[in-house]
Design a protein around this motif. Structure first.
Motif, PDB file in Angstrom:
ATOM      1  N   VAL A  77      42.378  33.914  37.816  1.00 29.74           N
ATOM      2  CA  VAL A  77      41.378  34.935  38.122  1.00 29.74           C
ATOM      3  C   VAL A  77      42.126  36.145  38.686  1.00 29.74           C
ATOM      4  O   VAL A  77      42.590  36.102  39.828  1.00 29.74           O
ATOM      5  N   PRO A  78      42.264  37.228  37.908  1.00 26.78           N
ATOM      6  CA  PRO A  78      43.075  38.367  38.364  1.00 26.78           C
ATOM      7  C   PRO A  78      42.640  38.933  39.716  1.00 26.78           C
ATOM      8  O   PRO A  78      43.473  39.446  40.468  1.00 26.78           O
ATOM      9  N   GLU A  79      41.339  38.838  40.034  1.00 22.71           N
ATOM     10  CA  GLU A  79      40.870  39.357  41.317  1.00 22.71           C
ATOM     11  C   GLU A  79      41.287  38.493  42.495  1.00 22.71           C
ATOM     12  O   GLU A  79      41.133  38.901  43.649  1.00 22.71           O
ATOM     13  N   LEU A  80      41.811  37.299  42.219  1.00 22.59           N
ATOM     14  CA  LEU A  80      42.180  36.366  43.291  1.00 22.59           C
ATOM     15  C   LEU A  80      43.642  35.941  43.163  1.00 22.59           C
ATOM     16  O   LEU A  80      43.942  34.771  42.900  1.00 22.59           O
ATOM     17  N   PRO A  81      44.588  36.865  43.348  1.00 18.10           N
ATOM     18  CA  PRO A  81      45.997  36.467  43.308  1.00 18.10           C
ATOM     19  C   PRO A  81      46.320  35.551  44.480  1.00 18.10           C
ATOM     20  O   PRO A  81      45.660  35.581  45.522  1.00 18.10           O
TER      21      PRO A  81
END
Length: 358
Positions: free
Chosen positions: A145-149
């Motif tokens: 999930v790119p928003e949750l590195p």
């Protein structure tokens, strides 16, 4: 002579010590009843409570406040930081006091306690190797999930100190020429992979094994459903996964010693949960070993709960095929904090400046 007060707030205790340069004068671990701390929703809400604990301890040990040269605390859940010292400044205090942006960790209160005592004395207040020290390699940051590195957060201070101690005293090698996996076992847990002096990857206590009070890795879909179930507010759910989960949720206590007494009394449910604790933590060690193709010099088990031979024995049985295991129970966080502060006072290290524009 530089006199340094060291403060290390934990979920179930406040550890403190006073050093004259590198000589320890005394240390103390003030244990807190869970019923006493449960009334505080956020870590920063414990400021006055923890400050009074420290001041009373200094008074009992005849340490005049005016004799102190510096106060250093374990750092909290700040945005990604460099290794080393930071001055406690207005931006840092605003951050740990913010209502919505700050991420909860009991060490968030540490810098505020250090500042509250140091400011009237006009002496430095520092943190060192904060929880959010971030040296991850780029691949370690990527999630689905790119928003949750992935974020680096956990027991950076003690794990690095134990890895350095193992390198110097057991392997007789330079720390920056070794590869270690270090598992810290406390109220919270975290697992760190050090290669050539850098923490290139790690697991916190919500993305690997669960801990005495922490949730560990959870399946995403049920967690999302729970978030929107109406059963918890956001603050209550945050407290659940970081403070009321793990052994505490299953067995009503986060005290490993109490769980062992339950097992000795024939409690089979406690035996199963305690076995699952070691099982889940061992998997995190195995995960990190793959990053370096299994080429690990030592696996280190540290932290207060590493005094439990049953817990460490369980973990060792799962991971000793990877590398030799060193049990270095307890922690050297107080010494590491004092040494860092001493380097700052002597001009050998310059503290970083924390900046927050929130």
């Amino acid at each position: 002579m530089e006199r340094i007060l060291v403060i290390n707030p934990g979920s179930t205790s406040t550890k403190l010590a006073v050093f004259d340069a590198d000589k320890e004068l005394f240390r103390l671990s003030i244990e807190h009843d869970q019923r006493e701390t449960a009334k505080f929703l956020r870590a920063i809400d414990q400021l006055d409570f923890r400050k009074e604990c420290v001041l009373n301890a200094l008074k009992e040990h005849d340490i005049p406040l005016e004799s102190l040269s510096c106060i250093v605390s374990r750092g909290g859940m700040l945005p990604p930081c460099q290794t080393g010292a930071y001055d406690v400044n207005a931006d840092m205090l605003r951050f740990v006091n913010s209502d919505h942006l700050v991420k909860e960790h009991i060490s968030n209160v540490g810098c505020a306690v250090a500042h509250a005592i140091a400011e009237p004395l006009n002496i430095p207040a520092l943190i060192y190797d904060t929880v959010s020290v971030d040296e991850l390699i780029p691949e370690a940051r990527i999630t689905g999930v790119p928003e949750l590195p992935k974020e680096s957060r956990g027991h950076a201070l003690n794990t690095r100190a134990m890895a350095r101690k193992c390198a110097e005293e057991i392997l007789h090698k330079d720390f920056d020429k070794c590869t270690f996996i270090v598992l810290h076992l406390g109220g919270g847990v975290s697992t760190w992979l050090f290669q050539n002096g850098r923490a290139i990857d790690m697991y916190s206590d919500d993305d690997s094994g669960f801990g005495p009070e922490r949730c560990g890795r959870l399946q995403a879909a049920p967690l999302v459903a729970l978030c929107y179930s109406g059963k918890y507010t956001e603050a209550q759910l945050a407290k659940l996964v970081r403070g009321n989960a793990g052994l505490k949720a299953h067995l009503g206590t986060s005290d490993v010693r109490e769980v062992e007494r339950m097992i000795a009394g024939g409690d089979e449910h406690a035996r199963l949960i305690f076995s699952a604790l070691g099982y889940s933590l061992a998997k995190g060690i195995g995960d990190l070993a793959t990053v370096v193709s299994g080429k690990v010099d030592r696996i280190i088990l540290t932290g207060g709960a590493a005094h439990s031979k049953a817990l460490t024995g369980n973990i060792i049985s799962h991971v000793e095929w990877i590398a030799p295991v060193e049990v270095m129970a307890g922690e050297y966080e107080l010494e590491a904090l004092a040494s860092g502060a001493l380097r700052v006072l002597r001009g050998e290290e310059k503290p970083h400046t924390f900046v927050w524009n929130g």
